[in-house]
Enzyme design. Structure first.
Site, PDB file in Angstrom:
ATOM      1  N   LYS A  97      48.255  43.587  31.085  1.00  0.00           N
ATOM      2  CA  LYS A  97      47.538  44.668  30.393  1.00  0.00           C
ATOM      3  C   LYS A  97      46.255  44.135  29.787  1.00  0.00           C
ATOM      4  O   LYS A  97      46.184  42.950  29.416  1.00  0.00           O
ATOM      5  CB  LYS A  97      48.413  45.240  29.264  1.00  0.00           C
ATOM      6  N   HIS A 115      44.127  32.063  34.972  1.00  0.00           N
ATOM      7  CA  HIS A 115      43.918  32.890  36.167  1.00  0.00           C
ATOM      8  C   HIS A 115      44.166  32.027  37.405  1.00  0.00           C
ATOM      9  O   HIS A 115      43.682  30.900  37.472  1.00  0.00           O
ATOM     10  CB  HIS A 115      42.482  33.429  36.161  1.00  0.00           C
TER      11      HIS A 115
HETATM   12  C1  GAR Z   1      50.397  33.123  37.011  1.00  0.00           C
HETATM   13  O1  GAR Z   1      50.118  32.658  38.301  1.00  0.00           O
HETATM   14  C2  GAR Z   1      49.107  33.508  36.303  1.00  0.00           C
HETATM   15  O2  GAR Z   1      48.032  32.690  36.631  1.00  0.00           O
HETATM   16  C3  GAR Z   1      48.897  34.917  36.832  1.00  0.00           C
HETATM   17  O3  GAR Z   1      50.174  35.491  36.812  1.00  0.00           O
HETATM   18  C4  GAR Z   1      51.138  34.464  37.060  1.00  0.00           C
HETATM   19  C5  GAR Z   1      52.211  34.557  35.998  1.00  0.00           C
HETATM   20  O4  GAR Z   1      53.270  33.697  36.297  1.00  0.00           O
HETATM   21  N1  GAR Z   1      47.964  35.628  36.007  1.00  0.00           N
HETATM   22  C6  GAR Z   1      47.066  36.478  36.511  1.00  0.00           C
HETATM   23  O5  GAR Z   1      47.003  36.768  37.684  1.00  0.00           O
HETATM   24  C7  GAR Z   1      46.103  37.082  35.477  1.00  0.00           C
HETATM   25  N2  GAR Z   1      45.018  37.731  36.113  1.00  0.00           N
HETATM   26  P1  GAR Z   1      54.363  33.338  35.193  1.00  0.00           P
HETATM   27  O6  GAR Z   1      54.917  34.666  34.645  1.00  0.00           O
HETATM   28  O7  GAR Z   1      55.400  32.576  35.945  1.00  0.00           O
HETATM   29  O8  GAR Z   1      53.691  32.531  34.129  1.00  0.00           O
END
Ligand code: GAR
Length: 212
Positions: A97, A115
């Site tokens: 969000k 990211h």
């Molecule tokens: C991670 O790869 C993070 O970099 C990405 O979501 C994933 C969460 O993994 N974030 C984004 O894409 C933000 N734009 P996790 O729940 O295992 O930490």
């Protein structure tokens, strides 16, 4: 807002929670010094991030816009809760969000995000999780990676703190690339936050200076 007594970190997450775990482990191991993981907040009542926090006895709260009548009440509740837990630093870890603008302003230069690509490429609205890795593979680029940046009022546009590259091989699929990038994230995110904990990050407008 002062961090002279160390970082009191709130992690905002929506999903699996592997970065929450990496940060909790890094604090416990002293890789992020003088800091506490004070709170985990999620917009998603059933997610790995909250489950993990509860297992570790870290305060874990489900706070979502849908629980409130207005944007203002939602933002006020977030600010009061963060205040109650003494939070002075926020780390977004797969938080899906956009943060309320008032929150970004209240924690100016004290909110970071990770990211799963090399910003400013493959960022912006809709660019999260596997969408990012699908786009990277589709574009045929040879290098991807992870970026830790400060959060401003837009998606993925704040000043970059740290980046690390990952080679994209011809044999890579979005899934294999996601795995390699996630591995880097788990090292890069603690490293970036440790720089804040040691007071080594100075922000001048859009520029970040890291004192070694
Ligand atoms: C991670 O790869 C993070 O970099 C990405 O979501 C994933 C969460 O993994 N974030 C984004 O894409 C933000 N734009 P996790 O729940 O295992 O930490």
């Amino acid at each position: 807002m002062s961090a002279s007594g160390g970082l009191k970190i709130a992690v905002f997450a929506s999903g699996r929670g592997s970065n929450v775990r990496a940060l909790a482990d890094a604090i416990q191991a002293g890789i992020i010094s003088n800091s506490t993981l004070s709170l985990v907040v999620s917009n998603n009542s059933i997610c790995g991030a909250l489950e993990f926090a509860r297992q570790r006895n870290i305060p874990a709260l489900h706070i979502s816009r849908s629980q409130f009548r207005t944007d203002g009440e939602f933002t006020a509740s977030l600010l009061i809760t963060l205040g109650n837990f003494g939070v002075n630093f926020i780390a977004l870890a797969g938080y899906m969000k956009k943060l309320p603008v008032e929150l970004v302003k209240a924690f100016k230069n004290r909110i970071v995000n990770i990211h799963p690509a090399l910003l400013p490429e493959f960022g912006g609205k809709g660019m999260y999780g596997m969408n990012v890795h699908n786009a990277v593979i589709e574009r045929g680029v040879k290098v991807s990676g992870a970026t830790v940046h400060l959060v401003d009022e837009e998606y993925d546009t704040g000043p970059i703190v740290l980046q690390e590259r990952v080679e994209v091989l011809p044999s890579d699929t979005p899934e294999s690339l996601a795995e390699k990038v996630l591995h880097v994230e788990h090292r890069l995110y603690p490293k970036a936050i440790s720089l804040f904990a040691m007071g080594k990050v100075h922000v001048r407008g859009k520029e970040i200076i890291i004192y070694e």
